[in-house]
Design a protein around this motif. Structure first.
Motif, PDB file in Angstrom:
ATOM      1  N   THR A  79       0.830  -1.208   0.000  1.00 31.18           N
ATOM      2  CA  THR A  79       0.000   0.000   0.000  1.00 31.18           C
ATOM      3  C   THR A  79       0.864   1.256   0.000  1.00 31.18           C
ATOM      4  O   THR A  79       0.607   2.203  -0.736  1.00 31.18           O
ATOM      5  N   ALA A  80       1.904   1.260   0.818  1.00 28.43           N
ATOM      6  CA  ALA A  80       2.803   2.417   0.890  1.00 28.43           C
ATOM      7  C   ALA A  80       3.498   2.676  -0.442  1.00 28.43           C
ATOM      8  O   ALA A  80       3.843   3.814  -0.754  1.00 28.43           O
ATOM      9  N   LEU A  81       3.685   1.625  -1.222  1.00 28.61           N
ATOM     10  CA  LEU A  81       4.339   1.752  -2.532  1.00 28.61           C
ATOM     11  C   LEU A  81       3.345   1.990  -3.662  1.00 28.61           C
ATOM     12  O   LEU A  81       3.717   1.980  -4.833  1.00 28.61           O
ATOM     13  N   GLY A  82       2.063   2.188  -3.322  1.00 30.10           N
ATOM     14  CA  GLY A  82       1.047   2.434  -4.333  1.00 30.10           C
ATOM     15  C   GLY A  82       0.620   1.175  -5.075  1.00 30.10           C
ATOM     16  O   GLY A  82       0.099   1.253  -6.191  1.00 30.10           O
ATOM     17  N   MET A  83       0.837   0.039  -4.467  1.00 33.64           N
ATOM     18  CA  MET A  83       0.457  -1.235  -5.077  1.00 33.64           C
ATOM     19  C   MET A  83      -0.799  -1.769  -4.408  1.00 33.64           C
ATOM     20  O   MET A  83      -1.249  -1.239  -3.396  1.00 33.64           O
ATOM     21  N   THR A  84      -1.356  -2.833  -4.971  1.00 35.26           N
ATOM     22  CA  THR A  84      -2.500  -3.484  -4.366  1.00 35.26           C
ATOM     23  C   THR A  84      -2.029  -4.769  -3.695  1.00 35.26           C
ATOM     24  O   THR A  84      -0.980  -5.311  -4.049  1.00 35.26           O
ATOM     25  N   SER A  85      -2.803  -5.237  -2.743  1.00 32.46           N
ATOM     26  CA  SER A  85      -2.471  -6.509  -2.109  1.00 32.46           C
ATOM     27  C   SER A  85      -3.726  -7.084  -1.478  1.00 32.46           C
ATOM     28  O   SER A  85      -4.663  -6.355  -1.143  1.00 32.46           O
ATOM     29  N   VAL A  86      -3.720  -8.377  -1.332  1.00 33.58           N
ATOM     30  CA  VAL A  86      -4.792  -9.051  -0.596  1.00 33.58           C
ATOM     31  C   VAL A  86      -4.187 -10.270   0.079  1.00 33.58           C
ATOM     32  O   VAL A  86      -3.419 -11.016  -0.520  1.00 33.58           O
ATOM     33  N   VAL A  87      -4.490 -10.413   1.362  1.00 35.33           N
ATOM     34  CA  VAL A  87      -4.066 -11.593   2.105  1.00 35.33           C
ATOM     35  C   VAL A  87      -5.064 -12.688   1.751  1.00 35.33           C
ATOM     36  O   VAL A  87      -6.270 -12.507   1.885  1.00 35.33           O
ATOM     37  N   LEU A  88      -4.565 -13.805   1.257  1.00 28.69           N
ATOM     38  CA  LEU A  88      -5.432 -14.880   0.796  1.00 28.69           C
ATOM     39  C   LEU A  88      -5.744 -15.843   1.928  1.00 28.69           C
ATOM     40  O   LEU A  88      -4.870 -16.189   2.716  1.00 28.69           O
ATOM     41  N   GLY A  89      -6.978 -16.273   1.983  1.00 28.66           N
ATOM     42  CA  GLY A  89      -7.418 -17.196   3.016  1.00 28.66           C
ATOM     43  C   GLY A  89      -7.133 -18.646   2.643  1.00 28.66           C
ATOM     44  O   GLY A  89      -8.042 -19.447   2.536  1.00 28.66           O
TER      45      GLY A  89
END
Length: 89
Positions: A46-56
């Motif tokens: 997020t700080a780098l302007g990217m997206t992320s999602v923690v996968l379950g």
């Protein structure tokens, strides 16, 4: 789901055999550390302007398919990608 067309999924793994040798009741430590690492990766993205999602998912099948030593336990995954311009509006 996260506003990315492409990206990389980081599969997290733990040397459970080593953890067991170092700590009593290592399971809770393993999962807490994995959660902290996944959150840190997400915050950094997020700080780098990217997206992320923690996968379950734990991802044991991923490790097995990759030929990773069975002593390693799959402890989660995080998908990181470049943000799509339309998702940033």
């Amino acid at each position: 789901m996260i506003g990315a067309n492409t990206g990389t999924t980081l599969q997290l793994a733990c040397d459970f055999e080593l953890l067991t040798e170092c700590y009593d009741n290592p399971e809770t430590l393993m999962w807490r550390d994995a959660g902290a690492l996944a959150a840190t990766i997400a915050f950094s993205a997020t700080a780098l302007g990217m997206t992320s999602v923690v996968l379950g998912r734990a991802g044991g099948g991923v490790l097995k398919a990759a030929g990773i030593d069975p002593r390693f336990a799959a402890v989660g995954a995080v998908h990181v990608g470049a943000a799509v311009a339309s998702a940033m509006r």
